[in-house]
Design a protein around this motif. Structure first.
Motif, PDB file in Angstrom:
ATOM      1  N   ILE A  32       0.837  -1.197   0.000  1.00 28.51           N
ATOM      2  CA  ILE A  32       0.000   0.000   0.000  1.00 28.51           C
ATOM      3  C   ILE A  32       0.875   1.251   0.000  1.00 28.51           C
ATOM      4  O   ILE A  32       0.625   2.208  -0.743  1.00 28.51           O
ATOM      5  CB  ILE A  32      -0.953  -0.002   1.212  1.00 28.51           C
ATOM      6  N   ARG A  33       1.921   1.239   0.810  1.00 28.74           N
ATOM      7  CA  ARG A  33       2.836   2.398   0.834  1.00 28.74           C
ATOM      8  C   ARG A  33       3.551   2.562  -0.504  1.00 28.74           C
ATOM      9  O   ARG A  33       3.795   3.683  -0.961  1.00 28.74           O
ATOM     10  CB  ARG A  33       3.845   2.250   1.966  1.00 28.74           C
ATOM     11  N   LEU A  34       3.870   1.433  -1.162  1.00 28.01           N
ATOM     12  CA  LEU A  34       4.536   1.492  -2.460  1.00 28.01           C
ATOM     13  C   LEU A  34       3.612   2.069  -3.528  1.00 28.01           C
ATOM     14  O   LEU A  34       4.062   2.825  -4.395  1.00 28.01           O
ATOM     15  CB  LEU A  34       5.009   0.096  -2.866  1.00 28.01           C
ATOM     16  N   VAL A  35       2.319   1.753  -3.473  1.00 31.10           N
ATOM     17  CA  VAL A  35       1.353   2.324  -4.413  1.00 31.10           C
ATOM     18  C   VAL A  35       1.307   3.842  -4.236  1.00 31.10           C
ATOM     19  O   VAL A  35       1.351   4.596  -5.212  1.00 31.10           O
ATOM     20  CB  VAL A  35      -0.051   1.704  -4.211  1.00 31.10           C
ATOM     21  N   ARG A  36       1.244   4.295  -2.987  1.00 28.93           N
ATOM     22  CA  ARG A  36       1.215   5.741  -2.711  1.00 28.93           C
ATOM     23  C   ARG A  36       2.496   6.420  -3.208  1.00 28.93           C
ATOM     24  O   ARG A  36       2.458   7.485  -3.821  1.00 28.93           O
ATOM     25  CB  ARG A  36       1.029   5.974  -1.223  1.00 28.93           C
ATOM     26  N   LYS A  37       3.641   5.774  -2.990  1.00 27.96           N
ATOM     27  CA  LYS A  37       4.926   6.329  -3.431  1.00 27.96           C
ATOM     28  C   LYS A  37       5.001   6.396  -4.957  1.00 27.96           C
ATOM     29  O   LYS A  37       5.503   7.375  -5.522  1.00 27.96           O
ATOM     30  CB  LYS A  37       6.054   5.455  -2.876  1.00 27.96           C
ATOM     31  N   TYR A  38       4.494   5.373  -5.632  1.00 23.71           N
ATOM     32  CA  TYR A  38       4.471   5.345  -7.098  1.00 23.71           C
ATOM     33  C   TYR A  38       3.637   6.495  -7.646  1.00 23.71           C
ATOM     34  O   TYR A  38       4.046   7.180  -8.586  1.00 23.71           O
ATOM     35  CB  TYR A  38       3.904   3.998  -7.554  1.00 23.71           C
ATOM     36  N   ILE A  39       2.463   6.719  -7.064  1.00 25.39           N
ATOM     37  CA  ILE A  39       1.593   7.802  -7.521  1.00 25.39           C
ATOM     38  C   ILE A  39       2.239   9.155  -7.236  1.00 25.39           C
ATOM     39  O   ILE A  39       2.168  10.066  -8.065  1.00 25.39           O
ATOM     40  CB  ILE A  39       0.205   7.690  -6.862  1.00 25.39           C
ATOM     41  N   MET A  40       2.894   9.294  -6.098  1.00 24.20           N
ATOM     42  CA  MET A  40       3.583  10.553  -5.791  1.00 24.20           C
ATOM     43  C   MET A  40       4.685  10.837  -6.809  1.00 24.20           C
ATOM     44  O   MET A  40       4.903  11.982  -7.196  1.00 24.20           O
ATOM     45  CB  MET A  40       4.184  10.500  -4.383  1.00 24.20           C
ATOM     46  N   TYR A  43       2.839  11.755 -10.252  1.00 20.02           N
ATOM     47  CA  TYR A  43       1.971  12.939 -10.194  1.00 20.02           C
ATOM     48  C   TYR A  43       2.540  13.886  -9.142  1.00 20.02           C
ATOM     49  O   TYR A  43       2.034  13.990  -8.031  1.00 20.02           O
ATOM     50  CB  TYR A  43       0.527  12.542  -9.857  1.00 20.02           C
ATOM     51  N   LYS A  44       3.597  14.570  -9.512  1.00 21.10           N
ATOM     52  CA  LYS A  44       4.288  15.442  -8.579  1.00 21.10           C
ATOM     53  C   LYS A  44       3.441  16.635  -8.133  1.00 21.10           C
ATOM     54  O   LYS A  44       3.638  17.181  -7.059  1.00 21.10           O
ATOM     55  CB  LYS A  44       5.588  15.940  -9.207  1.00 21.10           C
ATOM     56  N   GLU A  45       2.473  17.031  -8.959  1.00 17.17           N
ATOM     57  CA  GLU A  45       1.630  18.172  -8.626  1.00 17.17           C
ATOM     58  C   GLU A  45       0.554  17.822  -7.603  1.00 17.17           C
ATOM     59  O   GLU A  45      -0.086  18.698  -7.048  1.00 17.17           O
ATOM     60  CB  GLU A  45       0.940  18.732  -9.879  1.00 17.17           C
ATOM     61  N   ALA A  46       0.325  16.541  -7.374  1.00 18.65           N
ATOM     62  CA  ALA A  46      -0.757  16.106  -6.492  1.00 18.65           C
ATOM     63  C   ALA A  46      -0.439  16.443  -5.042  1.00 18.65           C
ATOM     64  O   ALA A  46       0.610  16.086  -4.522  1.00 18.65           O
ATOM     65  CB  ALA A  46      -0.995  14.610  -6.631  1.00 18.65           C
ATOM     66  N   GLU A  47      -1.376  17.149  -4.409  1.00 14.87           N
ATOM     67  CA  GLU A  47      -1.237  17.459  -2.987  1.00 14.87           C
ATOM     68  C   GLU A  47      -1.895  16.385  -2.132  1.00 14.87           C
ATOM     69  O   GLU A  47      -1.528  16.191  -0.984  1.00 14.87           O
ATOM     70  CB  GLU A  47      -1.856  18.818  -2.684  1.00 14.87           C
ATOM     71  N   LYS A  48      -2.888  15.700  -2.700  1.00 15.54           N
ATOM     72  CA  LYS A  48      -3.613  14.678  -1.965  1.00 15.54           C
ATOM     73  C   LYS A  48      -3.771  13.449  -2.850  1.00 15.54           C
ATOM     74  O   LYS A  48      -4.101  13.567  -4.025  1.00 15.54           O
ATOM     75  CB  LYS A  48      -4.982  15.214  -1.561  1.00 15.54           C
ATOM     76  N   ILE A  49      -3.521  12.268  -2.271  1.00 13.29           N
ATOM     77  CA  ILE A  49      -3.675  11.008  -2.984  1.00 13.29           C
ATOM     78  C   ILE A  49      -4.724  10.190  -2.249  1.00 13.29           C
ATOM     79  O   ILE A  49      -4.592   9.919  -1.051  1.00 13.29           O
ATOM     80  CB  ILE A  49      -2.345  10.242  -3.052  1.00 13.29           C
ATOM     81  N   ARG A  76      -7.113   9.054 -11.631  1.00 10.12           N
ATOM     82  CA  ARG A  76      -7.824  10.256 -12.070  1.00 10.12           C
ATOM     83  C   ARG A  76      -7.243  11.446 -11.318  1.00 10.12           C
ATOM     84  O   ARG A  76      -7.387  11.552 -10.107  1.00 10.12           O
ATOM     85  CB  ARG A  76      -9.315  10.126 -11.781  1.00 10.12           C
ATOM     86  N   PHE A  77      -6.584  12.322 -12.070  1.00 12.15           N
ATOM     87  CA  PHE A  77      -5.936  13.478 -11.469  1.00 12.15           C
ATOM     88  C   PHE A  77      -6.746  14.730 -11.788  1.00 12.15           C
ATOM     89  O   PHE A  77      -6.899  15.104 -12.949  1.00 12.15           O
ATOM     90  CB  PHE A  77      -4.503  13.627 -11.983  1.00 12.15           C
ATOM     91  N   LYS A  85      -6.867  10.327  -7.567  1.00 13.62           N
ATOM     92  CA  LYS A  85      -7.687   9.241  -7.045  1.00 13.62           C
ATOM     93  C   LYS A  85      -7.289   7.951  -7.750  1.00 13.62           C
ATOM     94  O   LYS A  85      -7.270   7.892  -8.976  1.00 13.62           O
ATOM     95  CB  LYS A  85      -9.165   9.538  -7.260  1.00 13.62           C
ATOM     96  N   VAL A  86      -6.976   6.924  -6.982  1.00 14.19           N
ATOM     97  CA  VAL A  86      -6.497   5.654  -7.496  1.00 14.19           C
ATOM     98  C   VAL A  86      -7.640   4.647  -7.422  1.00 14.19           C
ATOM     99  O   VAL A  86      -8.141   4.343  -6.337  1.00 14.19           O
ATOM    100  CB  VAL A  86      -5.288   5.149  -6.682  1.00 14.19           C
ATOM    101  N   LEU A  87      -8.060   4.117  -8.581  1.00 19.00           N
ATOM    102  CA  LEU A  87      -9.160   3.158  -8.667  1.00 19.00           C
ATOM    103  C   LEU A  87      -8.657   1.849  -9.254  1.00 19.00           C
ATOM    104  O   LEU A  87      -7.761   1.842 -10.101  1.00 19.00           O
ATOM    105  CB  LEU A  87     -10.269   3.715  -9.557  1.00 19.00           C
ATOM    106  N   LEU A  88      -9.255   0.756  -8.838  1.00 21.50           N
ATOM    107  CA  LEU A  88      -8.871  -0.566  -9.330  1.00 21.50           C
ATOM    108  C   LEU A  88      -9.501  -0.814 -10.695  1.00 21.50           C
ATOM    109  O   LEU A  88     -10.686  -0.559 -10.899  1.00 21.50           O
ATOM    110  CB  LEU A  88      -9.325  -1.643  -8.338  1.00 21.50           C
ATOM    111  N   VAL A  89      -8.705  -1.310 -11.659  1.00 23.61           N
ATOM    112  CA  VAL A  89      -9.224  -1.619 -12.990  1.00 23.61           C
ATOM    113  C   VAL A  89      -9.647  -3.073 -13.051  1.00 23.61           C
ATOM    114  O   VAL A  89     -10.740  -3.378 -13.505  1.00 23.61           O
ATOM    115  CB  VAL A  89      -8.154  -1.322 -14.065  1.00 23.61           C
TER     116      VAL A  89
END
Length: 97
Positions: A32-40, A43-49, A76-77, A85-89
């Motif tokens: 879960i932490r790795l998913v958050r790190k990947y998205i960060m 998407y460097k502009e994202a303030e909230k994940i 979805r950014f 927002k990270v959604l499961l495909v």
């Protein structure tokens, strides 16, 4: 990348192979932490994940010690609120909830 009303939509395949290099006891936690790190990172502009609970259920579907090797997610950014927002495909094959 498709755009709808200021929202960028992308599909990513996040490899979770790295969580298998550590201890067995808390692999799903680290996934879960790795998913958050990947998205960060992407998407460097994202303030909230925001990670959808379905992603969490999929990662924990086989237990804490054996998370999946990869996860296919849709991100979805929203440019206005700077939220990713990270959604499961693909849902879990195991049918566990």
């Amino acid at each position: 990348m498709s755009e709808r009303r200021g929202v960028d939509v992308d599909v990513h395949v996040i490899p979770l192979k790295r969580v298998y290099f550590g201890r067995r006891a808390n692999r799903a936690d680290r996934a879960i932490r790795l998913v958050r790190k990947y998205i960060m990172r992407h998407y460097k502009e994202a303030e909230k994940i925001v990670i959808d609970p379905a992603v969490n259920v999929h990662i924990w579907s086989k237990g804490r010690e054996k998370p999946p090797r990869r996860v296919v997610v849709e991100v979805r950014f929203d440019k206005e609120s700077r939220t990713a927002k990270v959604l499961l495909v693909r849902p879990s094959k195991h049918g566990r909830k």
